[in-house]
Motif scaffolding. Structure first.
Motif, short mmCIF file in Angstrom:
data_model
loop_
_atom_site.label_atom_id
_atom_site.label_comp_id
_atom_site.label_asym_id
_atom_site.label_seq_id
_atom_site.Cartn_x
_atom_site.Cartn_y
_atom_site.Cartn_z
N PHE A 38 0.21 14.40 -9.81
CA PHE A 38 -1.04 13.69 -10.04
C PHE A 38 -0.81 12.32 -10.69
O PHE A 38 -1.68 11.45 -10.62
N LYS A 63 0.84 -1.19 0.00
CA LYS A 63 0.00 0.00 0.00
C LYS A 63 0.88 1.25 0.00
O LYS A 63 1.86 1.35 0.73
N TYR A 64 0.50 2.21 -0.85
CA TYR A 64 1.27 3.46 -0.97
C TYR A 64 1.17 4.25 0.34
O TYR A 64 0.08 4.46 0.87
N ASN A 65 2.32 4.70 0.85
CA ASN A 65 2.37 5.42 2.12
C ASN A 65 2.24 6.93 1.88
O ASN A 65 3.17 7.59 1.46
N GLN A 66 1.02 7.46 2.12
CA GLN A 66 0.76 8.88 1.89
C GLN A 66 1.59 9.78 2.81
O GLN A 66 2.09 10.83 2.41
N THR A 92 1.33 10.32 -9.67
CA THR A 92 1.70 9.43 -8.58
C THR A 92 0.46 9.14 -7.75
O THR A 92 -0.56 9.83 -7.86
N PRO A 93 0.52 8.14 -6.89
CA PRO A 93 -0.67 7.82 -6.06
C PRO A 93 -0.93 8.80 -4.92
O PRO A 93 -1.89 8.61 -4.17
N ILE A 94 -0.11 9.82 -4.76
CA ILE A 94 -0.28 10.71 -3.61
C ILE A 94 -1.59 11.49 -3.72
O ILE A 94 -1.96 11.98 -4.78
N ASN A 95 -2.27 11.60 -2.61
CA ASN A 95 -3.52 12.34 -2.53
C ASN A 95 -3.24 13.84 -2.54
O ASN A 95 -2.25 14.31 -2.00
N ARG A 96 -4.17 14.62 -3.15
CA ARG A 96 -3.96 16.07 -3.25
C ARG A 96 -3.87 16.73 -1.87
O ARG A 96 -3.13 17.70 -1.68
#
Length: 365
Positions: free
Chosen positions: A205, A4-7, A207-211
């Motif tokens: 955007f 799981k991607y670590n935000q 990448t999986p990072i949330n805004r």
């Protein structure tokens, strides 16, 4: 199995990169640290001197008398003795001297023993009245020593413990507010406009990072940088100029928390400017519309009370006014964060309004 991607890890990476960029930015360092420190140093060095009157002494004046000796010891007067007569006259007409004094001695056993000729100019203004008060008091003191006499009234002094309100106690909180507002508005506006223009946000955007974590990372970088700046500003004020931290380290921590809260509110203005700016060149004028009135009217350099009555309600609308007021009450009066509820309440209202507008106008692309 996919990891799981670590935000949070991504947010911290953005924070570290942004902090490095801030320290490499001359404008960020100048507006957030250099300008406030320069003002603090200037007001710190002149703060304890009070009002002084510059007075010329005529070369023909008798200086071997008690009147001249008292004036020489008075810290409210600066005596000018070596300037040529023509230059003194010119300085008097241009208001650089409040007056030119000539003290003449009378004949022995003739009263008054001395005659003090005071040449003034209409350019002297209020300092002329101050000079006459100082002269009158000096002569009365000499009269009491030379001709002791009964009095119709006795003054019975009573002094209660108090705390001196120094110039630095007013100026430093204002400069903290100056630093926070400058960094929040200019820094945030330029940053997110640049990220859009250089397509960095577009790459984020991909990448999986949330805004949300992008904004949190950039905000955290500014919070850390301004914490560093606030520590330096308060430290120099306290150790070099005797800035009052009434409860010591506890007051320092409360001021720091208040600074960070103010920065979060002010960053909303930066998001608005970033969202409505069409080009990079339009950011400074838009940012100045937000910051300049607050620098001048929100109690940064002068108390709001010195402004005309019709202007004071405008001053009391501005969020920086309430941040400056809360910082001064915590530092000097010893109030705690829960005691400055009205100021925090107004800042919260501003925060809600500003971020509501920012959400409407902010652009990601």
């Amino acid at each position: 199995m996919a990891v799981k991607y670590n935000q949070w890890k991504a947010m911290w990476a953005i924070t570290k990169a942004s902090i490095k960029a801030i320290f490499r930015s001359p404008s960020a360092v100048v507006f957030s640290l250099a300008f406030p420190l320069v003002f603090i140093l200037v007001f710190g060095f002149i703060g304890g001197r009070g009002v002084s009157v510059k007075v010329g002494i005529d070369h023909a004046s008798d200086t071997a008398n008690g009147i001249y000796a008292q004036l020489k010891e008075d810290k409210s007067i600066r005596l000018v003795t070596s300037t040529p007569k023509e230059q003194m006259e010119d300085d008097l007409r241009k208001g650089r001297l409040a007056a030119i004094l000539r003290i003449d001695a009378s004949k022995p056993a003739v009263l008054p023993e001395y005659k003090v000729h005071v040449k003034t100019s209409t350019a002297g203004g209020e300092k002329t009245g101050l000079l006459f008060n100082i002269l009158t008091n000096s002569i009365h003191n000499l009269d009491d020593k030379a001709y002791p006499r009964p009095t119709v009234a006795e003054i019975i002094p009573e002094e209660v413990p108090g705390r001196a309100y120094k110039t630095i106690d007013f100026i430093l909180p204002g400069q903290l507010g100056f630093s926070l507002l400058s960094a929040a508005v200019f820094g945030t506006a330029f940053l997110f406009f640049s990220l859009r223009q250089t397509l960095v946000l577009k790459r984020f955007f991909a990448t999986p990072i949330n805004r949300l974590y992008i904004i949190l990372g950039e905000a955290l970088a500014r919070l850390l940088f301004q914490s560093f700046g606030s520590v330096i500003i308060i430290g120099i004020g306290y150790f070099c100029f005797g800035f009052t931290l009434i409860n010591g380290f506890a007051t320092f921590l409360e001021m720091l928390l208040l600074c960070l809260f103010g920065l979060i509110v002010f960053m909303g203005f930066g998001f608005i400017v970033s969202g409505i700016a069409k080009t990079e060149s339009t950011i400074p004028p838009l940012a100045n519309i937000v910051t300049l009135p607050q620098f001048l009217l929100a109690g940064t350099f002068f108390s709001v009370d010195v402004f005309p009555a019709w202007l004071q309600p405008i001053c009391k609308i501005m969020p920086l006014t309430y941040l400056n007021d809360a910082l001064r009450k915590i530092a000097f009066e010893g109030l705690h964060l829960w005691n400055v509820g009205p100021q925090l309440g107004v800042l919260c209202i501003w925060g809600v309004v500003v971020y509501a507008v920012a959400i409407k106008v902010f652009k990601w692309e």
